[in-house]
Design a protein around this motif. Sequence first.
Motif, PDB file in Angstrom:
ATOM      1  N   LYS A 126       4.781  13.091 -29.778  1.00  0.00           N
ATOM      2  CA  LYS A 126       5.912  12.737 -28.932  1.00  0.00           C
ATOM      3  C   LYS A 126       6.828  13.925 -28.638  1.00  0.00           C
ATOM      4  O   LYS A 126       7.836  13.771 -27.940  1.00  0.00           O
ATOM      5  N   ASP A 127       6.524  15.088 -29.194  1.00  0.00           N
ATOM      6  CA  ASP A 127       7.393  16.261 -29.029  1.00  0.00           C
ATOM      7  C   ASP A 127       6.581  17.438 -28.506  1.00  0.00           C
ATOM      8  O   ASP A 127       6.144  18.297 -29.271  1.00  0.00           O
ATOM      9  N   PRO A 128       6.330  17.510 -27.188  1.00  0.00           N
ATOM     10  CA  PRO A 128       5.482  18.576 -26.641  1.00  0.00           C
ATOM     11  C   PRO A 128       6.048  19.981 -26.850  1.00  0.00           C
ATOM     12  O   PRO A 128       5.290  20.939 -27.006  1.00  0.00           O
ATOM     13  N   SER A 129       7.375  20.120 -26.859  1.00  0.00           N
ATOM     14  CA  SER A 129       7.947  21.455 -27.066  1.00  0.00           C
ATOM     15  C   SER A 129       7.670  21.951 -28.482  1.00  0.00           C
ATOM     16  O   SER A 129       7.400  23.142 -28.695  1.00  0.00           O
ATOM     17  N   GLN A 130       7.721  21.042 -29.472  1.00  0.00           N
ATOM     18  CA  GLN A 130       7.407  21.421 -30.839  1.00  0.00           C
ATOM     19  C   GLN A 130       5.925  21.771 -30.979  1.00  0.00           C
ATOM     20  O   GLN A 130       5.559  22.709 -31.683  1.00  0.00           O
ATOM     21  N   ILE A 131       5.070  21.023 -30.297  1.00  0.00           N
ATOM     22  CA  ILE A 131       3.632  21.327 -30.323  1.00  0.00           C
ATOM     23  C   ILE A 131       3.391  22.740 -29.796  1.00  0.00           C
ATOM     24  O   ILE A 131       2.610  23.513 -30.366  1.00  0.00           O
ATOM     25  N   ALA A 132       4.081  23.102 -28.704  1.00  0.00           N
ATOM     26  CA  ALA A 132       3.921  24.447 -28.128  1.00  0.00           C
ATOM     27  C   ALA A 132       4.438  25.515 -29.091  1.00  0.00           C
ATOM     28  O   ALA A 132       3.818  26.568 -29.255  1.00  0.00           O
ATOM     29  N   ARG A 133       5.575  25.245 -29.752  1.00  0.00           N
ATOM     30  CA  ARG A 133       6.104  26.200 -30.727  1.00  0.00           C
ATOM     31  C   ARG A 133       5.134  26.390 -31.887  1.00  0.00           C
ATOM     32  O   ARG A 133       4.912  27.503 -32.353  1.00  0.00           O
ATOM     33  N   ASN A 134       4.585  25.278 -32.368  1.00  0.00           N
ATOM     34  CA  ASN A 134       3.634  25.362 -33.471  1.00  0.00           C
ATOM     35  C   ASN A 134       2.387  26.154 -33.073  1.00  0.00           C
ATOM     36  O   ASN A 134       1.848  26.925 -33.877  1.00  0.00           O
ATOM     37  N   ALA A 135       1.932  25.960 -31.842  1.00  0.00           N
ATOM     38  CA  ALA A 135       0.755  26.693 -31.375  1.00  0.00           C
ATOM     39  C   ALA A 135       1.037  28.194 -31.341  1.00  0.00           C
ATOM     40  O   ALA A 135       0.189  29.004 -31.731  1.00  0.00           O
ATOM     41  N   ARG A 136       2.240  28.564 -30.876  1.00  0.00           N
ATOM     42  CA  ARG A 136       2.601  29.997 -30.862  1.00  0.00           C
ATOM     43  C   ARG A 136       2.666  30.552 -32.277  1.00  0.00           C
ATOM     44  O   ARG A 136       2.239  31.685 -32.544  1.00  0.00           O
ATOM     45  N   PHE A 137       3.220  29.754 -33.188  1.00  0.00           N
ATOM     46  CA  PHE A 137       3.336  30.194 -34.578  1.00  0.00           C
ATOM     47  C   PHE A 137       1.957  30.387 -35.209  1.00  0.00           C
ATOM     48  O   PHE A 137       1.685  31.396 -35.864  1.00  0.00           O
ATOM     49  N   ARG A 138       1.063  29.437 -34.997  1.00  0.00           N
ATOM     50  CA  ARG A 138      -0.270  29.527 -35.588  1.00  0.00           C
ATOM     51  C   ARG A 138      -1.065  30.687 -34.993  1.00  0.00           C
ATOM     52  O   ARG A 138      -1.829  31.355 -35.698  1.00  0.00           O
TER      53      ARG A 138
END
Length: 375
Positions: A126-138
């Motif tokens: 439900k939080d696409p911005s957090q998903i994008a942040r996590n992808a950048r972090f990983r």
Amino acid sequence: MPDKKLRVMISSRCNDPFPEGGSPLSDLRRAAKRELEAVRLFGKPMFEVWINEDAPPGDAAGDSIDICLGQVDEADIVVVLSNGNAGWAAGASDIGICHAELMRGVATTAGKVRLVALPDIADNPKDPSQIARNARFREYLQTQNFFRGGSVRTRDDALERIREAVFDAVQSLARLGVREARKGKFHTGEALQWSSLNFRDRQALMVDTLADCFAARPGGKRAGNRVELPVAGKAVLFAVHAIPAALTIAAARELVGQPFLRDFEYEAALAAAAGPVHVIGCQKGATESQAIAMLGFPDATVVAAPFGVYAADPLQKVQFLFLQNCRDRTTTRFSAQRFFDWIDQSGEAAALLACAQSRRRIVKAIAGEQPSGSR
């Protein structure tokens, strides 16, 4: 003398459950803090541990990111518990706070950072911005190629990895401090003896010391100023040179010139090795602009690192390693060691090898065009 404790910062998410569905990471962080602050050496406490749960309110002039990054700067050891969650950020396109803390530690003092890899937590759909942040972090974690130690599945595993991380950090930083202390001052001892030599004699000593350092690595083989050494499992030829004074002194700099212009002379040595990669010992410092000037090509890959400067021409595939502060045998060996530390920590070995393999093909083509008497 007042007690001076080693300051440890534990960086991670606070409220994420660990293990999945279990208690929050804050419980693990507090347990680690209690255990580390209970450690005694000769009856005196060793560590002061900072976690944001127990920190007092900060001053109104700074936001939470400023405060946390300031703690990264002040810490002697930073232990990052990573579950793949980049953490909170103010804007949808910003990097998360956990990502920022790790990046700040690596950028300023990578040697004090230790990563403990927890199992990745599931993203919130439900939080696409957090998903994008996590992808950048990983993605950042993968590109940095951190050594992560043993696997972590339980709370006890995580505590053991934290103990190991802090123990390793104390040992390695103490050894690093000893190596720095051994260097001493440059106006006495062997550094003074080297400074008393003329350019040619000092250059010969610098080249001999650096070539010995490279040849002493596992699998190293030396012939004059050339050392064949395995990099990422393949042989690479390193050509060792030295600038026996500051790079601003033209007479010293011209003793090396642009050595890659004579790379065709290495054709026979490249029969079984890639390269050459040019190693230049610098008696004093080296800057990115000086590296670019010697390379003669401004649109290059240039990295300022703890050992000095790495420079590579993406077209001609020429590679330079400028090892700074080669003032005596100890400082010269230390600069070489810092290069090998960097290549291990950064994961750049494969890229250096690929560039060297391309350079060998170019050199062989150039050598084939030389008159027979000049080869």
